[in-house]
Design an enzyme around this catalytic site. Sequence first.
Site, PDB file in Angstrom:
ATOM      1  N   TYR A   1      57.539 -52.013   8.464  1.00 45.01           N
ATOM      2  CA  TYR A   1      57.261 -52.743   9.708  1.00 45.01           C
ATOM      3  C   TYR A   1      58.246 -53.919   9.839  1.00 45.01           C
ATOM      4  O   TYR A   1      59.181 -54.042   9.055  1.00 45.01           O
ATOM      5  CB  TYR A   1      55.798 -53.179   9.739  1.00 45.01           C
ATOM      6  CG  TYR A   1      54.838 -52.004   9.804  1.00 45.01           C
ATOM      7  CD1 TYR A   1      54.843 -51.136  10.898  1.00 45.01           C
ATOM      8  CD2 TYR A   1      53.954 -51.739   8.767  1.00 45.01           C
ATOM      9  CE1 TYR A   1      53.979 -50.047  10.955  1.00 45.01           C
ATOM     10  CE2 TYR A   1      53.082 -50.640   8.819  1.00 45.01           C
ATOM     11  CZ  TYR A   1      53.101 -49.799   9.912  1.00 45.01           C
ATOM     12  OH  TYR A   1      52.256 -48.720   9.970  1.00 45.01           O
TER      13      TYR A   1
ATOM     14  N   ARG B   1      52.085 -59.184   1.891  1.00 42.06           N
ATOM     15  CA  ARG B   1      52.074 -57.813   1.367  1.00 42.06           C
ATOM     16  C   ARG B   1      53.489 -57.259   1.426  1.00 42.06           C
ATOM     17  O   ARG B   1      54.172 -57.349   2.449  1.00 42.06           O
ATOM     18  CB  ARG B   1      51.137 -56.931   2.194  1.00 42.06           C
ATOM     19  CG  ARG B   1      50.800 -55.626   1.469  1.00 42.06           C
ATOM     20  CD  ARG B   1      49.827 -54.759   2.220  1.00 42.06           C
ATOM     21  NE  ARG B   1      49.033 -53.960   1.300  1.00 42.06           N
ATOM     22  CZ  ARG B   1      48.451 -52.813   1.619  1.00 42.06           C
ATOM     23  NH1 ARG B   1      48.550 -52.328   2.849  1.00 42.06           N
ATOM     24  NH2 ARG B   1      47.740 -52.152   0.730  1.00 42.06           N
TER      25      ARG B   1
ATOM     26  N   GLY C   1      41.360 -49.258  -0.988  1.00 43.32           N
ATOM     27  CA  GLY C   1      41.468 -48.845   0.400  1.00 43.32           C
ATOM     28  C   GLY C   1      40.488 -47.756   0.783  1.00 43.32           C
ATOM     29  O   GLY C   1      39.341 -48.015   1.139  1.00 43.32           O
ATOM     30  N   ARG C   2      40.927 -46.496   0.671  1.00 40.74           N
ATOM     31  CA  ARG C   2      40.142 -45.388   1.195  1.00 40.74           C
ATOM     32  C   ARG C   2      38.752 -45.260   0.569  1.00 40.74           C
ATOM     33  O   ARG C   2      37.800 -44.846   1.244  1.00 40.74           O
ATOM     34  CB  ARG C   2      40.910 -44.077   1.011  1.00 40.74           C
ATOM     35  CG  ARG C   2      42.124 -43.951   1.922  1.00 40.74           C
ATOM     36  CD  ARG C   2      43.031 -42.824   1.468  1.00 40.74           C
ATOM     37  NE  ARG C   2      43.555 -43.085   0.139  1.00 40.74           N
ATOM     38  CZ  ARG C   2      43.663 -42.173  -0.827  1.00 40.74           C
ATOM     39  NH1 ARG C   2      43.266 -40.934  -0.624  1.00 40.74           N
ATOM     40  NH2 ARG C   2      44.155 -42.495  -2.000  1.00 40.74           N
TER      41      ARG C   2
ATOM     42  N   GLN D   1      45.047 -59.957   8.310  1.00 41.39           N
ATOM     43  CA  GLN D   1      46.431 -59.582   8.044  1.00 41.39           C
ATOM     44  C   GLN D   1      47.209 -59.682   9.356  1.00 41.39           C
ATOM     45  O   GLN D   1      46.848 -59.044  10.350  1.00 41.39           O
ATOM     46  CB  GLN D   1      46.555 -58.161   7.493  1.00 41.39           C
ATOM     47  CG  GLN D   1      47.996 -57.846   7.091  1.00 41.39           C
ATOM     48  CD  GLN D   1      48.220 -56.386   6.773  1.00 41.39           C
ATOM     49  OE1 GLN D   1      48.219 -55.552   7.663  1.00 41.39           O
ATOM     50  NE2 GLN D   1      48.415 -56.082   5.497  1.00 41.39           N
TER      51      GLN D   1
END
Length: 367
Positions: free
Chosen positions: A175, A224, A334-335, A103
Amino acid sequence: MAALDALFRPFSFKGLHLKNRIVMAPMTRSFSPDGVPTEEVAQYYRRRAEADVGLIISEGTGVNRPASINDKNVPRFHGEAELAAWKRVIDSVHEVGGKMAPQLWHVGAVRTRDPEWTPSGPYDSPSGLSRPGKQFGEAMTDEEVADAIAAFAQAAADAKALGFDAVELHGAHGYLIDQFFWDGTNVREDAYGAKDLPGRARFAADILKAVRQAVGPDYPVIIRISQWKQQDYEVKMAANPKEMEAWLGTLTAAGADMLHCSQRRFWEPEFEGSDLNFAGWAKKLTGVPTITVGSVGLSGEFIAAFAGEGSQPASLDKLLDRLERDEFDLVGVGRALLQDPEWARKVKEGRSEELVPFERAAMAKLY
């Protein structure tokens, strides 16, 4: 178990052949001293690849701009030592049959995580704003914008040269790319600022065009995206399907092959009158493959995890129902995968009793 077949169907697109629909979502880890991934980082990704994850997307990696990262231990994707280290990572993943995309990241106007470390140059942002009305540095010049676009393209070319199977651009979560999307942080009056969202998407579109030129027509390029921002969880840039279609159409026309649609809880509908989530709407409006993500396999959402909240393993039934209807194509986890590298294999083999809760302490380790 029959419903699990939807999750473990192969997926092929543009030469990217995945054994199942599970994607390891990108998660910042900060275990790369001075931006160089270690052997421990390589083994961290390798463990997920050999335990049935279809596609691994790396943590965000800084492109070649002075303040593209906000932590000295976040990996970079430029420089001789850094790229040599990433070569070891992708080779380790390929040795066990895995597939991986880096990424590519630029944090923009986001303060550093370590108060004792500062980047080597000024912060980049569209208008010198970290959030609406909050001054943070200066607006990027035309030359700086062009240099940032070139930095993303060079990183994508390097990813392909190193042997990565695809590349992802981070255009979400407030971002840099997302700061150009958002009218709260982009008040430019030149070609990269506009009152409409497709106009503010020009920066992302120009990056995508440059990346496409750098990697060629057949290399998979993912971006993304998110509606929410870390600066404001309630933001919705596209208030309705028509606005979303105009925004996402700008990205796919510029070269995005796949949309990675980040939301905090995958089961929440994006717009009133339909139970389609963000990824579902994105696929319906653009026709390109989409990745859904947001608290998959866990009871709590990830923003709360930063405040110390744990999460218990949760049912996948609602996810599988949507996947069987082909509302989206791939599922970002993810987690659950951060805590347990064996998560995908346990799900595949029906070992639900062995799934483990997520604890915030996992963020400080490379399992």
